[in-house]
Design an enzyme around this catalytic site. Sequence first.
Site, PDB file in Angstrom:
ATOM      1  N   ASN A   1      29.494  23.269   9.486  1.00 43.88           N
ATOM      2  CA  ASN A   1      30.167  22.560  10.738  1.00 43.88           C
ATOM      3  C   ASN A   1      30.598  21.361  10.637  1.00 43.88           C
ATOM      4  O   ASN A   1      30.290  20.238  10.013  1.00 43.88           O
ATOM      5  CB  ASN A   1      28.295  23.215  11.368  1.00 43.88           C
ATOM      6  CG  ASN A   1      28.019  23.778  10.989  1.00 43.88           C
ATOM      7  OD1 ASN A   1      28.233  24.932  11.378  1.00 43.88           O
ATOM      8  ND2 ASN A   1      26.307  23.722  10.654  1.00 43.88           N
ATOM      9  N   CYS A   2      30.596  21.238  12.526  1.00 42.10           N
ATOM     10  CA  CYS A   2      31.735  19.845  12.472  1.00 42.10           C
ATOM     11  C   CYS A   2      32.087  19.291  13.784  1.00 42.10           C
ATOM     12  O   CYS A   2      31.562  19.796  14.837  1.00 42.10           O
ATOM     13  CB  CYS A   2      33.094  19.898  11.917  1.00 42.10           C
ATOM     14  SG  CYS A   2      33.543  21.164  10.176  1.00 42.10           S
ATOM     15  N   GLY A   3      32.389  18.038  14.049  1.00 39.36           N
ATOM     16  CA  GLY A   3      33.050  17.476  15.305  1.00 39.36           C
ATOM     17  C   GLY A   3      33.932  16.914  15.008  1.00 39.36           C
ATOM     18  O   GLY A   3      35.388  17.550  13.983  1.00 39.36           O
TER      19      GLY A   3
END
Lengths: 366, 525
Positions: free
Chosen positions: A11-13
């Site tokens: 999961n990320c930005g």
Amino acid sequence: MSWNYVKDISNCGLFGVISKKKRLINGEIARRAIANMHDRGNGLGGGFAAYGIYPDYKDFYAFHIMYDSLKAIDETEEFLRDNLEVVHEEDIPTRETDKIKWSPYLKRYFVLPANNPKERELELLRGMDDDYIVRVVMIINDRIEGAYVFSSGKNMGAFKGVGFPEDLAEFYRLDEYDGYIWIAHNRFPTNTPGWWGGAHPFTLLDWAIVHNGEISSYGINRRYLEMFGYKLTLHTDTEVVAYLMDLIVRKHGLPFEIAAKIFAPPFWKDIDEMDEDEREAYTALRAVYGSAVLNGPFAILFAFHNGLMGLNDRVKLRPLVVGEKDDLVYMSSEEAGIREVEPDLDRVYAPPAGEPVLVFTEEEKD
Amino acid sequence: MLFYEEKDARETLKLRSLKKGEYHQDYPLYTVVRDNDKCIRCLACVRQCSYEATFYDPVRNVIYNKDEACVGCLRCVAICPTDAITVKRNDTKYRENENWREETIKAIKKQADFGAARLTGLGNDKGYKIYFDHMVLDASQVTNPSIDPLREPMELRTFLGRKPDSVKVEFRNGKLHLKEKIPPQLKLEVPVIFAPMSYGSINFNFQAALAIAAREAGTYFNTGEGGLHQKLREFGSNAIVQVASGRFGVDIDYLEAAAAVEIKIGQGAKPGIGGHLPGEKVTADISRTRMIPEGSDAISPAPHHDIYSIEDLRLLIYAIKEATRYTKPVSVKIAAVHNVAAIASGIARAGADIIVIDGFRGGTGAAPTIIRDHVGIPIELAIAQVDQRLRDEGIRNWVSLIAAGGIRSSADIVKIIALGADAVYIGTAAMVAVGCTLCQQCHRGICAWGITTNRPDLAKRINVDIAAEQLYNLLRGWAIEIREMLGLMGVNSIESLRGNRLKLRGVGLTQEELDVLGIKHAGLQ
Ligand code: SF4
Ligand code: SF4
């Protein structure tokens, strides 16, 4: 065996910015914006891609390559000399920092396809520069142990690694680069070994992708691509997205908007409401490209030499915000990331599920 | 000598077949127990037992059973208003022997009595490994959210037919426009089609129920090789019509009435052999539909006598396409055999738009038991291999794959689609939905449930409307379950499941089996 693989989960930005007028933006902007979203990552991966950073070599393919060993350098450089015309090469400049304790060897090369390549399969691709370069990248990644190409497009480059993105920006001295498009990524992998090649952006020619999400359709997307001869080596969703884009846009000649409609197709209930002509078109699109649907939560930023596209999955299970200021368009996982670098925006909005936000630079809009 | 000049040999040796009832040295499989206190002598069971295993003695006012005639169809049990009847397995058993099991001994005794190949109905009932029961599904947890089908759209719509590599579309005034049409497709709202069951092997009522349910559910029924009854022509747009080796009922109207045409090469229950509908079953109506004289045997040869090679198949495929002016997909149905993957590749290259693979559990109206039980391979393995082979050759999109033979539940459907099928056929499950109890007597044509029989008094046991509703309900229930399974896997349309083998894991399979299926063992990431 093509089915026997492991897929990474993360999961990320995300952050991206484009100047429609191709005004140059300093790397600090990208660093500050992604640093603002620090908690979206866990220090196991970050990266950037920038466009317009190599004006002096803008007609050459810029290869950013990471090496695990000197042997890999020797082997790769021999291969490059045999098959490419290398006009310039150097170490990628880095700065010592406490935060990045280890790094692979990092070099860059500015190249063109050679007239008389040694490699037979490249000989067959003479005259088709893009295909030639793609093949070179695949050969290096596939065959040379310990060598991995970060990026290979013209007048652009990817800078990535293991660490928080703001620390990697420091390490790569991104404050010394100016580009008209930047994308950045902060990664939260749950199960990946710390390998620099596994960080985002993932690139192919001058395309770069950063991606937040898990593609639940990965298993079939991958098998679909393999049917068209793609070799997937990275076990990441993002690689799948990049290759699908390559297949649909470059090989099948469809525009980005349609690629977006393939990745995140309208629901049948909406297609059934359309007039007959459009219904027929979307039905054909979904029937033919069903295996290319990216199903599951995602937000993607996709950059290319004259534009930037943001896209959400069709039920919007991951965040994506767009901000506009003059000729600048920002795309980010969080509005806060944009406000950090541009508090005074003309417009801020969240694009609807499955609707691409496509921004082209002005003089090259086609 | 006995085989080739059977008749003569029998005469010289003075052999004879025993007549029905002249059983010797065997015991009945079932015993029917009637609770005398509960039985009200309504005689419903006597009337309902088409196998004549039940009779009434008016003098003693007792209902008796002739157990050796009982096939365990449970019609009497279901019909008895006071629940007075229990059908039990006979307690009498041959002495335990792991090698010589009861069925083997019984088979020999029967053949010694009758001197013929044993016939049976339905599908392989032997204890081969059922791969469906050794595969489990994945579910989303945290990193990707599951999707709730009650709140979000969950799409099952499926298109069957040849797909080009790419489509030619463009935006015109902001609207998507198709520049080049794609080949004809079948549109399914649920990826389940009623398997080929011919009029003759089943009766009109059941076929009509299949047609109605298919139309209501947005899917298709398959006529089998028995032609399409005039009264069912109105359901043509939901019909797949078969062209089989007997060519029964085939004319241009038949082809034109249909949504798709299927060339039947083989059947999972009896790969490599033909079929035989005895003349006494060829009633006036069936004779008209099949276009053969009333009372004549309807014999389907083992091969098509105009298809002795893949090139011949290509000719027939294109003959049908020409006849229907390329407006309908052409399907080719084969039994799952050892080299099914190579055969399927050949069929795709011969021009088929859809390939149906029929696994060795597939049912039949009549087949020699020995063939039904020993020939062919499981559908799970066949689909996995065919899908992979077509991908390796880069031609998977040329054809759609239908998996048939052995689909029992929505979970089986989800698993076989994850292995690579586009849709499934259900035959046995559809029969069970309208009453079938798997007694395997279909070949006798006196099905007590009114399914595989054309005797009017029995056929009327299928009420068209009720049966259609039951079939529709089955599809509806399965569709709900498939949507749930898609949602928990984190996808909201069936195309993201199709061929997505990452969603499967094997349990209790060897490496070899996992390799054939192309899946990993449970516990592996
Ligand atoms: S109806 Fe069926 S179960 Fe009952 S006695 Fe007859 S054959 Fe046996
Ligand atoms: S269709 Fe009828 S005869 Fe055949 S197995 Fe079912 S109940 Fe028995």
